[in-house]
Design a protein around this motif. Structure first.
Motif, PDB file in Angstrom:
ATOM      1  N   UNK A  97       4.218   5.665  16.969  1.00 48.94           N
ATOM      2  CA  UNK A  97       3.091   5.133  16.216  1.00 48.94           C
ATOM      3  C   UNK A  97       3.422   4.926  14.741  1.00 48.94           C
ATOM      4  N   UNK A  98       4.354   5.690  14.223  1.00 47.63           N
ATOM      5  CA  UNK A  98       4.682   5.606  12.798  1.00 47.63           C
ATOM      6  C   UNK A  98       6.010   4.907  12.525  1.00 47.63           C
ATOM      7  N   UNK A  99       6.623   4.340  13.524  1.00 50.96           N
ATOM      8  CA  UNK A  99       7.948   3.736  13.364  1.00 50.96           C
ATOM      9  C   UNK A  99       7.962   2.652  12.286  1.00 50.96           C
ATOM     10  N   UNK A 100       6.972   1.793  12.280  1.00 51.79           N
ATOM     11  CA  UNK A 100       6.941   0.713  11.285  1.00 51.79           C
ATOM     12  C   UNK A 100       6.775   1.277   9.872  1.00 51.79           C
ATOM     13  N   UNK A 101       5.893   2.258   9.720  1.00 52.48           N
ATOM     14  CA  UNK A 101       5.685   2.884   8.411  1.00 52.48           C
ATOM     15  C   UNK A 101       6.958   3.585   7.963  1.00 52.48           C
ATOM     16  N   UNK A 102       7.595   4.304   8.867  1.00 52.09           N
ATOM     17  CA  UNK A 102       8.845   4.998   8.529  1.00 52.09           C
ATOM     18  C   UNK A 102       9.925   4.016   8.087  1.00 52.09           C
ATOM     19  N   UNK A 103      10.018   2.885   8.763  1.00 54.31           N
ATOM     20  CA  UNK A 103      11.013   1.866   8.396  1.00 54.31           C
ATOM     21  C   UNK A 103      10.738   1.312   7.008  1.00 54.31           C
ATOM     22  N   UNK A 104       9.481   1.062   6.710  1.00 53.92           N
ATOM     23  CA  UNK A 104       9.120   0.551   5.382  1.00 53.92           C
ATOM     24  C   UNK A 104       9.440   1.586   4.308  1.00 53.92           C
ATOM     25  N   UNK A 105       9.079   2.833   4.561  1.00 59.65           N
ATOM     26  CA  UNK A 105       9.352   3.888   3.591  1.00 59.65           C
ATOM     27  C   UNK A 105      10.849   4.070   3.366  1.00 59.65           C
ATOM     28  N   UNK A 106      11.646   3.936   4.412  1.00 59.05           N
ATOM     29  CA  UNK A 106      13.101   4.049   4.275  1.00 59.05           C
ATOM     30  C   UNK A 106      13.653   2.929   3.410  1.00 59.05           C
ATOM     31  N   UNK A 161       0.825  -1.202   0.000  1.00 54.23           N
ATOM     32  CA  UNK A 161       0.000   0.000   0.000  1.00 54.23           C
ATOM     33  C   UNK A 161       0.863   1.258   0.000  1.00 54.23           C
ATOM     34  N   UNK A 162       1.913   1.250   0.788  1.00 58.31           N
ATOM     35  CA  UNK A 162       2.793   2.420   0.845  1.00 58.31           C
ATOM     36  C   UNK A 162       3.536   2.617  -0.473  1.00 58.31           C
ATOM     37  N   UNK A 163       3.845   1.538  -1.154  1.00 56.58           N
ATOM     38  CA  UNK A 163       4.533   1.638  -2.442  1.00 56.58           C
ATOM     39  C   UNK A 163       3.656   2.305  -3.499  1.00 56.58           C
ATOM     40  N   UNK A 164       2.356   2.308  -3.289  1.00 58.52           N
ATOM     41  CA  UNK A 164       1.460   2.940  -4.261  1.00 58.52           C
ATOM     42  C   UNK A 164       1.539   4.465  -4.208  1.00 58.52           C
ATOM     43  N   UNK A 165       2.106   5.017  -3.151  1.00 55.03           N
ATOM     44  CA  UNK A 165       2.317   6.458  -3.054  1.00 55.03           C
ATOM     45  C   UNK A 165       3.618   6.776  -3.794  1.00 55.03           C
ATOM     46  N   UNK A 166       3.503   7.126  -5.076  1.00 55.00           N
ATOM     47  CA  UNK A 166       4.701   7.259  -5.898  1.00 55.00           C
ATOM     48  C   UNK A 166       5.059   8.689  -6.273  1.00 55.00           C
ATOM     49  N   UNK A 167       4.070   9.516  -6.518  1.00 59.55           N
ATOM     50  CA  UNK A 167       4.383  10.874  -6.970  1.00 59.55           C
ATOM     51  C   UNK A 167       4.787  11.742  -5.779  1.00 59.55           C
ATOM     52  N   UNK A 168       5.490  12.821  -6.053  1.00 60.72           N
ATOM     53  CA  UNK A 168       5.852  13.731  -4.956  1.00 60.72           C
ATOM     54  C   UNK A 168       4.626  14.243  -4.192  1.00 60.72           C
ATOM     55  N   UNK A 175       1.745  12.685  -3.760  1.00 57.96           N
ATOM     56  CA  UNK A 175       1.240  11.593  -2.933  1.00 57.96           C
ATOM     57  C   UNK A 175       2.120  11.380  -1.714  1.00 57.96           C
ATOM     58  N   UNK A 176       3.431  11.474  -1.914  1.00 55.79           N
ATOM     59  CA  UNK A 176       4.368  11.328  -0.787  1.00 55.79           C
ATOM     60  C   UNK A 176       4.193  12.461   0.217  1.00 55.79           C
ATOM     61  N   UNK A 177       3.934  13.655  -0.285  1.00 52.60           N
ATOM     62  CA  UNK A 177       3.720  14.786   0.614  1.00 52.60           C
ATOM     63  C   UNK A 177       2.439  14.567   1.424  1.00 52.60           C
ATOM     64  N   UNK A 178       1.404  14.095   0.760  1.00 53.11           N
ATOM     65  CA  UNK A 178       0.152  13.819   1.454  1.00 53.11           C
ATOM     66  C   UNK A 178       0.364  12.758   2.545  1.00 53.11           C
ATOM     67  N   UNK A 179       1.106  11.730   2.207  1.00 51.07           N
ATOM     68  CA  UNK A 179       1.408  10.678   3.181  1.00 51.07           C
ATOM     69  C   UNK A 179       2.188  11.254   4.359  1.00 51.07           C
ATOM     70  N   UNK A 180       3.150  12.116   4.065  1.00 52.70           N
ATOM     71  CA  UNK A 180       3.915  12.756   5.128  1.00 52.70           C
ATOM     72  C   UNK A 180       3.048  13.590   6.054  1.00 52.70           C
ATOM     73  N   UNK A 181       2.078  14.289   5.482  1.00 57.67           N
ATOM     74  CA  UNK A 181       1.161  15.091   6.297  1.00 57.67           C
ATOM     75  C   UNK A 181       0.291  14.207   7.178  1.00 57.67           C
ATOM     76  N   UNK A 182      -0.152  13.098   6.620  1.00 52.45           N
ATOM     77  CA  UNK A 182      -0.960  12.164   7.403  1.00 52.45           C
ATOM     78  C   UNK A 182      -0.144  11.607   8.558  1.00 52.45           C
TER      79      UNK A 182
END
Length: 66
Positions: free
Chosen positions: A53-62, A29-36, A38-45
């Protein structure tokens, strides 16, 4: 080996499998955020939540960024 130990092991394995499946699904699901945008929107969320709370998501994104 006692029945309780076998049951405990099976339960543990089932939980690990479920966790692995959930992490894989989250990564997809996180890989579907591809454009800048979309990534900005994800960052705001994610900014609405604590680092813990976001450690796992941050690790995946890294991992996906490399």
């Amino acid at each position: 080996m006692s029945f309780t130990t076998i049951t405990t092991m099976r339960t543990s394995i089932a939980h690990r499998r479920a966790s692995r499946t959930a992490r894989r699904r989250l990564a997809q699901e996180l890989a579907s955020y591809q454009t800048p945008a979309e990534r900005m929107e994800l960052g705001l969320i994610l900014g609405r939540y604590s680092a813990e709370e976001t450690a796992e998501v941050d690790a995946i994104l890294s991992r996906q960024a490399t």
